[in-house]
Design a protein around this motif. Structure first.
Motif, PDB file in Angstrom:
ATOM      1  N   MET A   1      -9.331   3.890 -12.906  1.00  0.00           N
ATOM      2  CA  MET A   1      -9.221   5.097 -13.223  1.00  0.00           C
ATOM      3  C   MET A   1      -9.522   6.171 -14.416  1.00  0.00           C
ATOM      4  O   MET A   1      -8.300   7.206 -14.699  1.00  0.00           O
ATOM      5  N   LYS A   2     -10.599   6.154 -14.782  1.00  0.00           N
ATOM      6  CA  LYS A   2     -11.216   6.735 -16.270  1.00  0.00           C
ATOM      7  C   LYS A   2     -11.173   8.312 -15.997  1.00  0.00           C
ATOM      8  O   LYS A   2     -10.866  10.182 -16.922  1.00  0.00           O
ATOM      9  N   PHE A   3     -11.401   8.640 -14.472  1.00  0.00           N
ATOM     10  CA  PHE A   3     -11.140   9.822 -14.461  1.00  0.00           C
ATOM     11  C   PHE A   3     -10.329  10.806 -13.446  1.00  0.00           C
ATOM     12  O   PHE A   3     -10.514  11.593 -12.911  1.00  0.00           O
ATOM     13  N   LYS A   9      -8.277  17.814 -11.803  1.00  0.00           N
ATOM     14  CA  LYS A   9      -8.272  19.559 -12.046  1.00  0.00           C
ATOM     15  C   LYS A   9      -9.353  20.085 -11.082  1.00  0.00           C
ATOM     16  O   LYS A   9      -9.163  20.983 -10.775  1.00  0.00           O
ATOM     17  N   ILE A  10     -10.412  19.180 -10.622  1.00  0.00           N
ATOM     18  CA  ILE A  10     -11.627  19.944  -9.564  1.00  0.00           C
ATOM     19  C   ILE A  10     -10.348  20.253  -7.799  1.00  0.00           C
ATOM     20  O   ILE A  10     -10.588  21.379  -7.674  1.00  0.00           O
ATOM     21  N   GLY A  11      -9.383  19.498  -8.366  1.00  0.00           N
ATOM     22  CA  GLY A  11      -9.191  19.373  -6.167  1.00  0.00           C
ATOM     23  C   GLY A  11      -8.064  20.300  -6.867  1.00  0.00           C
ATOM     24  O   GLY A  11      -8.278  21.382  -5.478  1.00  0.00           O
ATOM     25  N   SER A  14     -10.379  23.853  -6.763  1.00  0.00           N
ATOM     26  CA  SER A  14     -11.185  23.521  -4.901  1.00  0.00           C
ATOM     27  C   SER A  14      -9.493  24.965  -3.735  1.00  0.00           C
ATOM     28  O   SER A  14     -10.018  25.285  -4.050  1.00  0.00           O
ATOM     29  N   ALA A  15      -8.403  23.800  -4.679  1.00  0.00           N
ATOM     30  CA  ALA A  15      -7.328  24.575  -3.599  1.00  0.00           C
ATOM     31  C   ALA A  15      -7.182  26.143  -3.831  1.00  0.00           C
ATOM     32  O   ALA A  15      -6.620  26.856  -2.798  1.00  0.00           O
ATOM     33  N   LEU A  16      -7.048  26.530  -4.932  1.00  0.00           N
ATOM     34  CA  LEU A  16      -6.917  27.387  -5.651  1.00  0.00           C
ATOM     35  C   LEU A  16      -7.553  28.417  -5.066  1.00  0.00           C
ATOM     36  O   LEU A  16      -7.373  29.349  -4.041  1.00  0.00           O
ATOM     37  N   VAL A  17      -8.985  28.103  -5.482  1.00  0.00           N
ATOM     38  CA  VAL A  17     -10.311  29.202  -4.902  1.00  0.00           C
ATOM     39  C   VAL A  17      -9.564  28.902  -3.418  1.00  0.00           C
ATOM     40  O   VAL A  17     -10.806  30.007  -3.054  1.00  0.00           O
ATOM     41  N   GLY A  18      -9.982  28.384  -2.648  1.00  0.00           N
ATOM     42  CA  GLY A  18      -9.277  27.909  -1.280  1.00  0.00           C
ATOM     43  C   GLY A  18      -8.192  28.734  -0.222  1.00  0.00           C
ATOM     44  O   GLY A  18      -8.610  30.018   0.748  1.00  0.00           O
TER      45      GLY A  18
END
Length: 71
Positions: A1-3, A9-11, A14-18
């Motif tokens: 669970m290092k990343f 953050k990517i999720g 991505s949700a905001l852009v969509g």
């Protein structure tokens, strides 16, 4: 669970852009225009003129089924 932080953050981004893309399409009336165009397309495809054009462009479409029935 290092990343895990990175993936979260990517999720979120991505949700905001969509969501912003969907909001833009709703505000500009994109869905209304697409609905009208799609209904016009379906009306044209079901018209006798479109069916005759389709047959004229591809006269061999039913050839295989006729050959199988005759054999």
């Amino acid at each position: 669970m290092k990343f895990l932080n990175w993936y979260l953050k990517i999720g979120v981004v991505s949700a905001l852009v969509g969501a912003s893309m969907e909001l833009f399409m709703i505000k500009t009336g994109f869905y209304d225009k697409v609905t009208v165009l799609e209904s016009e397309k379906r009306a044209w495809e079901s018209s006798p003129e479109a069916q005759s054009v389709n047959e004229a462009l591809n006269p061999w479409r039913h050839h295989d089924s006729e050959v199988k029935e005759n054999a």
